[in-house]
Scaffold this motif. Structure first.
Motif, PDB file in Angstrom:
ATOM      1  N   UNK A 251       0.829  -1.205   0.000  1.00 26.02           N
ATOM      2  CA  UNK A 251       0.000   0.000   0.000  1.00 26.02           C
ATOM      3  C   UNK A 251       0.865   1.257   0.000  1.00 26.02           C
ATOM      4  N   UNK A 252       1.959   1.228   0.744  1.00 27.52           N
ATOM      5  CA  UNK A 252       2.857   2.380   0.813  1.00 27.52           C
ATOM      6  C   UNK A 252       3.379   2.747  -0.564  1.00 27.52           C
ATOM      7  N   UNK A 253       3.769   1.739  -1.344  1.00 26.69           N
ATOM      8  CA  UNK A 253       4.388   1.992  -2.654  1.00 26.69           C
ATOM      9  C   UNK A 253       3.378   2.111  -3.795  1.00 26.69           C
ATOM     10  N   UNK A 254       2.203   1.540  -3.640  1.00 26.35           N
ATOM     11  CA  UNK A 254       1.235   1.567  -4.728  1.00 26.35           C
ATOM     12  C   UNK A 254       0.141   2.621  -4.552  1.00 26.35           C
ATOM     13  N   UNK A 255      -0.142   3.007  -3.314  1.00 25.24           N
ATOM     14  CA  UNK A 255      -1.261   3.918  -3.065  1.00 25.24           C
ATOM     15  C   UNK A 255      -0.804   5.207  -2.392  1.00 25.24           C
ATOM     16  N   UNK A 256      -0.197   5.087  -1.218  1.00 27.32           N
ATOM     17  CA  UNK A 256       0.149   6.286  -0.450  1.00 27.32           C
ATOM     18  C   UNK A 256       1.216   7.125  -1.138  1.00 27.32           C
ATOM     19  N   UNK A 257       2.055   6.516  -1.946  1.00 32.13           N
ATOM     20  CA  UNK A 257       3.093   7.260  -2.661  1.00 32.13           C
ATOM     21  C   UNK A 257       2.494   8.434  -3.432  1.00 32.13           C
ATOM     22  N   UNK A 258       1.275   8.261  -3.960  1.00 32.64           N
ATOM     23  CA  UNK A 258       0.609   9.336  -4.689  1.00 32.64           C
ATOM     24  C   UNK A 258      -0.431  10.069  -3.842  1.00 32.64           C
ATOM     25  N   UNK A 259      -1.265   9.321  -3.120  1.00 34.60           N
ATOM     26  CA  UNK A 259      -2.365   9.972  -2.413  1.00 34.60           C
ATOM     27  C   UNK A 259      -1.880  10.921  -1.324  1.00 34.60           C
ATOM     28  N   UNK A 260      -0.825  10.558  -0.600  1.00 36.83           N
ATOM     29  CA  UNK A 260      -0.359  11.432   0.474  1.00 36.83           C
ATOM     30  C   UNK A 260       0.129  12.784  -0.044  1.00 36.83           C
ATOM     31  N   UNK A 261       1.007  12.834  -1.052  1.00 35.42           N
ATOM     32  CA  UNK A 261       1.399  14.165  -1.538  1.00 35.42           C
ATOM     33  C   UNK A 261       0.260  14.910  -2.233  1.00 35.42           C
ATOM     34  N   UNK A 262      -0.579  14.211  -2.985  1.00 37.78           N
ATOM     35  CA  UNK A 262      -1.689  14.878  -3.669  1.00 37.78           C
ATOM     36  C   UNK A 262      -2.714  15.445  -2.690  1.00 37.78           C
ATOM     37  N   UNK A 263      -3.006  14.693  -1.612  1.00 43.26           N
ATOM     38  CA  UNK A 263      -4.121  15.058  -0.744  1.00 43.26           C
ATOM     39  C   UNK A 263      -3.703  15.539   0.638  1.00 43.26           C
ATOM     40  N   UNK A 264      -2.460  15.259   1.045  1.00 45.57           N
ATOM     41  CA  UNK A 264      -1.961  15.739   2.340  1.00 45.57           C
ATOM     42  C   UNK A 264      -0.774  16.679   2.189  1.00 45.57           C
ATOM     43  N   UNK A 265      -0.225  16.740   0.980  1.00 51.37           N
ATOM     44  CA  UNK A 265       0.860  17.672   0.717  1.00 51.37           C
ATOM     45  C   UNK A 265       2.235  17.188   1.119  1.00 51.37           C
ATOM     46  N   UNK A 266       2.368  15.910   1.419  1.00 45.85           N
ATOM     47  CA  UNK A 266       3.680  15.408   1.816  1.00 45.85           C
ATOM     48  C   UNK A 266       3.795  13.916   1.528  1.00 45.85           C
ATOM     49  N   UNK A 267       5.024  13.483   1.291  1.00 50.76           N
ATOM     50  CA  UNK A 267       5.279  12.060   1.101  1.00 50.76           C
ATOM     51  C   UNK A 267       5.322  11.374   2.462  1.00 50.76           C
ATOM     52  N   UNK A 268       4.852  10.134   2.549  1.00 53.63           N
ATOM     53  CA  UNK A 268       4.960   9.414   3.821  1.00 53.63           C
ATOM     54  C   UNK A 268       6.416   9.311   4.266  1.00 53.63           C
ATOM     55  N   UNK A 269       6.665   9.546   5.538  1.00 49.02           N
ATOM     56  CA  UNK A 269       8.018   9.451   6.068  1.00 49.02           C
ATOM     57  C   UNK A 269       8.619   8.081   5.816  1.00 49.02           C
ATOM     58  N   UNK A 270       7.792   7.043   5.968  1.00 48.13           N
ATOM     59  CA  UNK A 270       8.278   5.678   5.765  1.00 48.13           C
ATOM     60  C   UNK A 270       8.691   5.452   4.308  1.00 48.13           C
ATOM     61  N   UNK A 271       7.978   6.095   3.381  1.00 50.81           N
ATOM     62  CA  UNK A 271       8.294   5.963   1.965  1.00 50.81           C
ATOM     63  C   UNK A 271       9.668   6.557   1.668  1.00 50.81           C
ATOM     64  N   UNK A 272       9.920   7.753   2.190  1.00 53.29           N
ATOM     65  CA  UNK A 272      11.221   8.398   1.996  1.00 53.29           C
ATOM     66  C   UNK A 272      12.330   7.556   2.618  1.00 53.29           C
ATOM     67  N   UNK A 273      12.069   7.027   3.812  1.00 58.39           N
ATOM     68  CA  UNK A 273      13.067   6.187   4.485  1.00 58.39           C
ATOM     69  C   UNK A 273      13.407   4.955   3.640  1.00 58.39           C
ATOM     70  N   UNK A 274      12.394   4.357   3.032  1.00 57.15           N
ATOM     71  CA  UNK A 274      12.621   3.165   2.222  1.00 57.15           C
ATOM     72  C   UNK A 274      13.420   3.495   0.960  1.00 57.15           C
ATOM     73  N   UNK A 275      13.116   4.619   0.323  1.00 55.40           N
ATOM     74  CA  UNK A 275      13.866   5.003  -0.872  1.00 55.40           C
ATOM     75  C   UNK A 275      15.338   5.226  -0.534  1.00 55.40           C
ATOM     76  N   UNK A 276      15.595   5.866   0.594  1.00 54.04           N
ATOM     77  CA  UNK A 276      16.984   6.093   1.007  1.00 54.04           C
ATOM     78  C   UNK A 276      17.661   4.763   1.338  1.00 54.04           C
ATOM     79  N   UNK A 277      16.949   3.912   2.018  1.00 59.26           N
ATOM     80  CA  UNK A 277      17.495   2.618   2.412  1.00 59.26           C
ATOM     81  C   UNK A 277      17.923   1.798   1.203  1.00 59.26           C
TER      82      UNK A 277
END
Length: 286
Positions: free
Chosen positions: A69-95
């Protein structure tokens, strides 16, 4: 990111950079359009919001669904509708060394320019389970955290191999209501692709696509139902009005209410077109 799409390569860092640029470009478009809010101008985005379902309530399956869900849904919905990327998503990309690059002000632009309306493309659910085999891709992919799972008792479209699960519309609508401020949304794509529809042609030459009528009827019923449940859904669009070209499969799978003859270019109504006109004229589904 998937090498089944042009340019047919698997490069997660480049893929997530492209995803970021798409989201940033949307925020810049919102910024421009919102200058004209007093004239009633609104702007939105369409997403493939595919619900994720875990095989079981066992913790490893639930965790697999969380990451899917983090990579398929929240990756888009959070920035589009909350204005920010999920912290966990950014952490995973860096990891996994596939973090996107950005300039000063880019994240602030996304924060300050959220969309007004959401279009949801929905065709099938994604069901996942905890990994039971070693991840064997040379570069990162979200499947690092999960494997797809096929529910044995599912309904499915044998031509596409996709599960048919109309109740997902309810889950989509209630999630938008409960997690994303009940933003106005609509079903921007929904339909069923069938190969070789000539086998359903009747003696008068019309394709009797009862399977399409059943598919659309059940998904439309659930769209109306979730609206009654308080989700801010205001529309439903069929994919598609006429048989259309696919980026992957050309005209192999037909989605239209209107048949397109590739030899004569004639357009012929299918049974589903008459049905859809009937229910829209009546304003109700039988």
């Amino acid at each position: 990111m998937e090498n089944i799409w042009y340019p047919f390569k698997h490069d997660p860092k480049e893929a997530y950079q492209a995803h970021f640029h798409k989201i940033l470009a949307t925020s810049k478009a919102v910024q421009i359009i919102h200058q004209y809010k007093d004239y009633g101008c609104k702007i939105g985005a369409m997403v493939h919001m595919t619900p994720i379902y875990a095989r079981s309530t066992e913790i490893r399956d639930v965790q697999a669904a969380y990451y899917a869900d983090l990579f398929h849904v929240r990756m888009y919905l959070d920035p589009y509708l909350k204005g920010e990327f999920p912290t966990e998503f950014i952490d995973e990309l860096k990891k996994h060394d596939c973090m996107f690059n950005y300039y000063d002000g880019d994240l602030e632009n996304i924060q300050n320019n959220q969309i007004d309306v959401l279009g949801v493309d929905y065709y099938f659910p994604i069901r996942v389970k905890a990994r039971e085999s070693e991840f064997d891709k040379s570069a990162f992919h979200p499947e690092y955290y999960y494997e797809t799972w096929v529910m044995p008792e599912r309904k499915f479209n044998s031509d596409r191999g996709w599960e048919i699960y109309e109740e997902a519309i309810i889950d989509i609508g209630m999630r938008i209501k409960n997690d994303y401020g009940n933003i106005p949304w609509f079903v921007s794509e929904n339909g069923i692709g069938i190969e070789g529809e000539n086998r359903f042609r009747n003696k008068y030459g019309r394709i009797d696509d009862d399977y399409r009528i059943e598919f659309l009827k059940e998904h439309l019923k659930n769209t109306l139902r979730v609206k009654e449940m308080g989700s801010n859904c205001f529309g439903y669009l069929v994919w598609s009005f006429v048989d259309n070209l696919s980026a992957r499969n050309a005209f192999k799978n037909r989605y239209g209410l209107l048949e397109l003859d590739l030899e004569t270019y004639e357009r012929r109504p299918k049974k589903s077109l008459y049905w859809f006109k009937q229910i829209t004229d009546a304003g109700e589904i039988e």
